[in-house]
Write a protein that holds these residues in place. Structure first.
Motif, PDB file in Angstrom:
ATOM      1  N   GLY A  60       0.818  -1.211   0.000  1.00  0.00           N
ATOM      2  CA  GLY A  60       0.000   0.000   0.000  1.00  0.00           C
ATOM      3  C   GLY A  60       0.849   1.256   0.000  1.00  0.00           C
ATOM      4  N   LYS A  61       0.448   2.222  -0.789  1.00  0.00           N
ATOM      5  CA  LYS A  61       1.193   3.478  -0.889  1.00  0.00           C
ATOM      6  C   LYS A  61       0.362   4.606  -0.281  1.00  0.00           C
ATOM      7  N   PHE A  62       0.924   5.234   0.732  1.00  0.00           N
ATOM      8  CA  PHE A  62       0.268   6.339   1.424  1.00  0.00           C
ATOM      9  C   PHE A  62       1.157   7.569   1.360  1.00  0.00           C
ATOM     10  N   ASP A  63       0.549   8.761   1.527  1.00  0.00           N
ATOM     11  CA  ASP A  63       1.357   9.984   1.480  1.00  0.00           C
ATOM     12  C   ASP A  63       0.914  11.055   2.474  1.00  0.00           C
ATOM     13  N   VAL A  64      -0.086  10.746   3.316  1.00  0.00           N
ATOM     14  CA  VAL A  64      -0.565  11.697   4.312  1.00  0.00           C
ATOM     15  C   VAL A  64      -0.652  10.975   5.656  1.00  0.00           C
ATOM     16  N   ALA A  65      -0.188  11.645   6.722  1.00  0.00           N
ATOM     17  CA  ALA A  65      -0.251  11.055   8.061  1.00  0.00           C
ATOM     18  C   ALA A  65      -0.723  12.099   9.060  1.00  0.00           C
ATOM     19  N   ALA A  66      -1.467  11.632  10.074  1.00  0.00           N
ATOM     20  CA  ALA A  66      -1.912  12.512  11.152  1.00  0.00           C
ATOM     21  C   ALA A  66      -1.847  11.736  12.461  1.00  0.00           C
ATOM     22  N   ALA A  67      -1.422  12.418  13.524  1.00  0.00           N
ATOM     23  CA  ALA A  67      -1.256  11.771  14.818  1.00  0.00           C
ATOM     24  C   ALA A  67      -2.079  12.469  15.887  1.00  0.00           C
ATOM     25  N   VAL A  68      -2.490  11.684  16.876  1.00  0.00           N
ATOM     26  CA  VAL A  68      -3.184  12.201  18.048  1.00  0.00           C
ATOM     27  C   VAL A  68      -2.632  11.459  19.261  1.00  0.00           C
ATOM     28  N   ASP A  69      -2.332  12.213  20.323  1.00  0.00           N
ATOM     29  CA  ASP A  69      -1.924  11.625  21.593  1.00  0.00           C
ATOM     30  C   ASP A  69      -2.963  12.019  22.627  1.00  0.00           C
ATOM     31  N   LYS A  70      -3.477  11.027  23.349  1.00  0.00           N
ATOM     32  CA  LYS A  70      -4.435  11.320  24.415  1.00  0.00           C
ATOM     33  C   LYS A  70      -4.083  10.420  25.593  1.00  0.00           C
ATOM     34  N   GLY A  71      -3.555  11.035  26.639  1.00  0.00           N
ATOM     35  CA  GLY A  71      -3.123  10.258  27.793  1.00  0.00           C
ATOM     36  C   GLY A  71      -1.995   9.320  27.403  1.00  0.00           C
ATOM     37  N   ASP A  72      -2.172   8.056  27.721  1.00  0.00           N
ATOM     38  CA  ASP A  72      -1.161   7.042  27.416  1.00  0.00           C
ATOM     39  C   ASP A  72      -1.364   6.391  26.049  1.00  0.00           C
ATOM     40  N   THR A  73      -2.297   6.902  25.258  1.00  0.00           N
ATOM     41  CA  THR A  73      -2.589   6.317  23.952  1.00  0.00           C
ATOM     42  C   THR A  73      -2.092   7.230  22.842  1.00  0.00           C
ATOM     43  N   HIS A  74      -1.375   6.632  21.903  1.00  0.00           N
ATOM     44  CA  HIS A  74      -0.805   7.352  20.761  1.00  0.00           C
ATOM     45  C   HIS A  74      -1.363   6.707  19.495  1.00  0.00           C
ATOM     46  N   THR A  75      -1.907   7.531  18.602  1.00  0.00           N
ATOM     47  CA  THR A  75      -2.548   7.023  17.390  1.00  0.00           C
ATOM     48  C   THR A  75      -1.988   7.723  16.167  1.00  0.00           C
ATOM     49  N   CYS A  76      -1.897   6.981  15.076  1.00  0.00           N
ATOM     50  CA  CYS A  76      -1.485   7.527  13.785  1.00  0.00           C
ATOM     51  C   CYS A  76      -2.383   6.948  12.702  1.00  0.00           C
ATOM     52  N   VAL A  77      -2.860   7.809  11.823  1.00  0.00           N
ATOM     53  CA  VAL A  77      -3.658   7.376  10.671  1.00  0.00           C
ATOM     54  C   VAL A  77      -2.929   7.829   9.424  1.00  0.00           C
ATOM     55  N   VAL A  78      -2.742   6.898   8.478  1.00  0.00           N
ATOM     56  CA  VAL A  78      -2.132   7.252   7.193  1.00  0.00           C
ATOM     57  C   VAL A  78      -3.124   6.943   6.078  1.00  0.00           C
ATOM     58  N   ARG A  79      -3.132   7.827   5.081  1.00  0.00           N
ATOM     59  CA  ARG A  79      -4.028   7.716   3.925  1.00  0.00           C
ATOM     60  C   ARG A  79      -3.308   8.255   2.704  1.00  0.00           C
ATOM     61  N   THR A  80      -4.015   8.206   1.582  1.00  0.00           N
ATOM     62  CA  THR A  80      -3.523   8.910   0.401  1.00  0.00           C
ATOM     63  C   THR A  80      -4.207  10.269   0.377  1.00  0.00           C
ATOM     64  N   GLU A  81      -3.581  11.211  -0.270  1.00  0.00           N
ATOM     65  CA  GLU A  81      -4.157  12.553  -0.354  1.00  0.00           C
ATOM     66  C   GLU A  81      -5.459  12.550  -1.154  1.00  0.00           C
ATOM     67  N   GLN A  82      -5.597  11.615  -2.101  1.00  0.00           N
ATOM     68  CA  GLN A  82      -6.739  11.608  -3.003  1.00  0.00           C
ATOM     69  C   GLN A  82      -7.969  10.885  -2.461  1.00  0.00           C
ATOM     70  N   ALA A  83      -7.822  10.038  -1.424  1.00  0.00           N
ATOM     71  CA  ALA A  83      -8.967   9.244  -0.979  1.00  0.00           C
ATOM     72  C   ALA A  83      -8.948   9.033   0.532  1.00  0.00           C
ATOM     73  N   LEU A  84     -10.130   8.892   1.100  1.00  0.00           N
ATOM     74  CA  LEU A  84     -10.227   8.621   2.533  1.00  0.00           C
ATOM     75  C   LEU A  84      -9.890   7.173   2.872  1.00  0.00           C
ATOM     76  N   LEU A  85     -10.207   6.270   1.967  1.00  0.00           N
ATOM     77  CA  LEU A  85      -9.935   4.850   2.174  1.00  0.00           C
ATOM     78  C   LEU A  85      -9.182   4.302   0.980  1.00  0.00           C
ATOM     79  N   PRO A  86      -8.277   3.388   1.173  1.00  0.00           N
ATOM     80  CA  PRO A  86      -7.968   2.713   2.422  1.00  0.00           C
ATOM     81  C   PRO A  86      -7.206   3.618   3.378  1.00  0.00           C
ATOM     82  N   GLU A  87      -7.236   3.210   4.639  1.00  0.00           N
ATOM     83  CA  GLU A  87      -6.437   3.898   5.641  1.00  0.00           C
ATOM     84  C   GLU A  87      -5.811   2.856   6.557  1.00  0.00           C
ATOM     85  N   LEU A  88      -4.670   3.212   7.097  1.00  0.00           N
ATOM     86  CA  LEU A  88      -3.972   2.355   8.049  1.00  0.00           C
ATOM     87  C   LEU A  88      -3.889   3.119   9.362  1.00  0.00           C
TER      88      LEU A  88
END
Length: 182
Positions: A60-88
């Protein structure tokens, strides 16, 4: 000899100051160059991901990433700039549970156990739901006391069999991640 050197130096200095000033040459502005950023530049759990590593293990090829930290939980979502799905999505949470607690409280029903990934791990395929397609998920209890999950969510038109195939690739990606780096 000193006189000749002095005269030559004086001549050079005098002629240098007499040169006519030239107007500056106008140079056209260069087109801006897009520099691709890596997932890690988004911070949070994205520090553990690299677009090239994701592509190597999953295809899978992705080019956009966003992160959120809340308390002890760290999350990252990666997608392509052109589409919402697929996402990792990668989620990492600090925990004090052990392998038996993971089995009782975290391990989903029907999930298949995975070997050689953390202290204990699983993989599963989730069915289509609402506006998203099937998903492949891998979860594990890392050796340093963190629970991590990788979930790949497909577009709605994707067959569940494709998500099931991807689950084994997510295991390879999970093994390449070092959750101690958070």
């Amino acid at each position: 000899m000193r006189v000749r050197t002095w005269l030559a130096a004086s001549a050079v200095l005098l002629t240098a100051g007499c040169a006519a000033e030239r107007p500056p040459v106008a140079v056209p502005a260069a087109e801006p160059v897009a520099v691709p950023a890596d997932a890690a530049s988004s911070g949070g759990a994205c520090r553990l991901l690299d677009f090239a590593v994701i592509a190597k293990h999953t295809g899978g090829k992705f080019d956009v990433a966003a992160a959120v930290d809340k308390g002890d939980t760290h999350t990252c979502v990666v997608r392509t700039e052109q589409a919402l799905l697929p996402e990792l999505t990668l989620t990492v949470t600090d925990t004090s549970i052990d392998a038996s607690g993971f089995s009782m409280d975290v391990l989903p029903r029907g999930a298949k156990k995975v070997t050689k990934l953390g202290k204990i791990a699983y993989r599963r395929t989730l069915p289509k739901s609402g506006k998203v397609g099937p998903a492949a998920e891998v979860g594990w209890l890392a050796t340093e006391g963190r629970v991590a999950t990788l979930r790949w969510t497909y577009p709605p038109a994707t067959a569940s069999a494709q998500a099931d195939k991807l689950a084994t690739k997510l295991i390879d990606l999970a093994k390449a991640l070092d959750t101690r780096k958070l």
